[in-house]
Design a protein around this motif. Structure first.
Motif, short mmCIF file in Angstrom:
data_model
loop_
_atom_site.label_atom_id
_atom_site.label_comp_id
_atom_site.label_asym_id
_atom_site.label_seq_id
_atom_site.Cartn_x
_atom_site.Cartn_y
_atom_site.Cartn_z
N HIS A 1 1.17 -1.87 -2.36
CA HIS A 1 0.49 -2.46 -1.23
C HIS A 1 1.19 -3.95 -1.60
O HIS A 1 0.40 -4.61 -2.37
N LEU B 1 -2.92 10.34 4.36
CA LEU B 1 -2.46 8.77 5.41
C LEU B 1 -2.47 9.15 6.75
O LEU B 1 -1.24 10.31 7.35
N SER C 1 -1.28 -3.76 -10.59
CA SER C 1 -0.48 -2.96 -9.29
C SER C 1 0.10 -2.73 -9.77
O SER C 1 0.77 -0.68 -9.73
N HIS D 1 3.28 0.93 0.61
CA HIS D 1 2.67 1.96 0.63
C HIS D 1 3.59 2.97 1.06
O HIS D 1 4.50 2.70 1.84
N ARG E 1 -4.10 -0.96 6.05
CA ARG E 1 -4.87 0.15 4.62
C ARG E 1 -5.84 -1.17 4.05
O ARG E 1 -5.59 -1.74 3.57
N ASN F 1 0.56 0.82 -7.53
CA ASN F 1 0.01 0.64 -6.34
C ASN F 1 1.25 -0.14 -5.55
O ASN F 1 1.21 -1.65 -5.78
N ILE G 1 9.12 4.78 1.10
CA ILE G 1 8.08 3.64 0.92
C ILE G 1 7.78 2.67 2.60
O ILE G 1 8.71 2.28 2.88
#
Length: 284
Positions: free
Chosen positions: A194, A75, A187, A68, A83, A192, A63
């Motif tokens: 982020h 990517l 999330s 991310h 992003r 996720n 990570i």
């Protein structure tokens, strides 16, 4: 040549395939999260709810600073990469049954450079060909926008959506309270990481947002709830959506649309603000 153009000049990505069994628990969890009826245990998944099944699970060591994965499929190798979800399209040919063995063959469909308000942007489109138990069930495309930022520097702040305007007008309406708890749980449900969605100091001080950012995929799913709740006998065949501005939490998110024949025009965004997402749904 610009930094983005130079970074992407030789970038290529081979197709990858991911297969998972469709478990009913994630669908039940998402339905409870936004306060809507869950799908039948022996029925098909609602459109795009396969997102809760086709999840990758990178190790913590993989990570990056933004939450991310630092590297991986699709990517782009952009310095100081930022992003954001930009939109997508879905063609649904057949339902995805709960319990099915779901596969997605993902490939890079295109890369486009554009000039934006905050500088040059790279739009990456990823195409997912979906099969359930070996039978084709549809094709999905996702548009992700990237921009580069100097290492260690904060991004230019993003303005809040203008307030004071009317709620989106439509015969169908769904309202969800997007607070930090809901964003954190979404999330977690989508794996996720982020940080703009749950880490307010990072969102404001590093990426330059005025507050936590409501997930673009969540806004898309709220758009699709309108026909599922209001016209359960109709089947979604196509869905096209575009993220036009961020929505920030805490906010009352309104999904509103109007059925005209076989089409539903939808807008989703914070109450009293300009829409963050616009979409068109085609029903069978």
């Amino acid at each position: 040549m610009s930094i983005l153009a130079e970074s992407l000049r030789h970038w290529q990505q081979e197709p990858v395939e991911l297969t998972r069994r469709v478990d009913p628990w994630p669908a039940e969890a998402f339905a409870g999260l936004i306060g809507v009826p869950p799908p039948d245990a022996d029925g098909p998944l609602p459109p795009l709810w396969h997102w809760f099944t086709l999840l990758e699970h990178p190790a913590t060591a993989e990570i990056g600073a933004d939450g991310h994965p630092a590297a991986g499929p699709f990517l782009p190798p952009i310095p100081g990469r930022r992003r954001m979800f930009a939109g997508g399209r879905l063609r649904q040919d057949a339902p995805i049954p709960v319990g099915a063995r779901l596969s997605a063959r993902s490939s890079l469909a295109g890369v486009t450079l554009k000039a934006g308000r905050t500088g040059e942007l790279a739009f990456v489109t990823v195409r997912h060909e979906l099969t359930a138990d070996g039978v084709p069930v549809g094709v999905e495309e996702q548009d992700i926008v990237y921009r580069s930022a100097p290492h260690g520097a904060a991004a230019r702040p993003v303005d809040r959506a203008e307030t004071g305007g009317p709620d989106p007008d439509g015969a169908w309406r769904l309202t969800v309270a997007a607070d930090p708890v809901l964003l954190f749980r979404f999330s977690a449900l989508t794996y996720n990481g982020h940080r703009i969605h749950y880490d307010r100091p990072y969102a404001t001080e590093v990426e330059g947002h005025p507050d936590l950012v409501v997930h673009g995929p969540l806004l898309a799913l709220l758009a699709l709830e309108l026909p599922r709740v209001n016209a359960p006998d109709r089947v979604v065949r196509r869905f096209e959506y575009r993220l036009v501005r961020p929505a920030f939490a805490p906010a009352r998110i309104v999904s509103a649309g109007r059925l005209e024949g076989s089409a539903v025009d939808v807008s989703v965004g914070a109450a009293g603000a300009e829409p963050s997402l616009t979409a068109k749904i085609e029903l069978a």
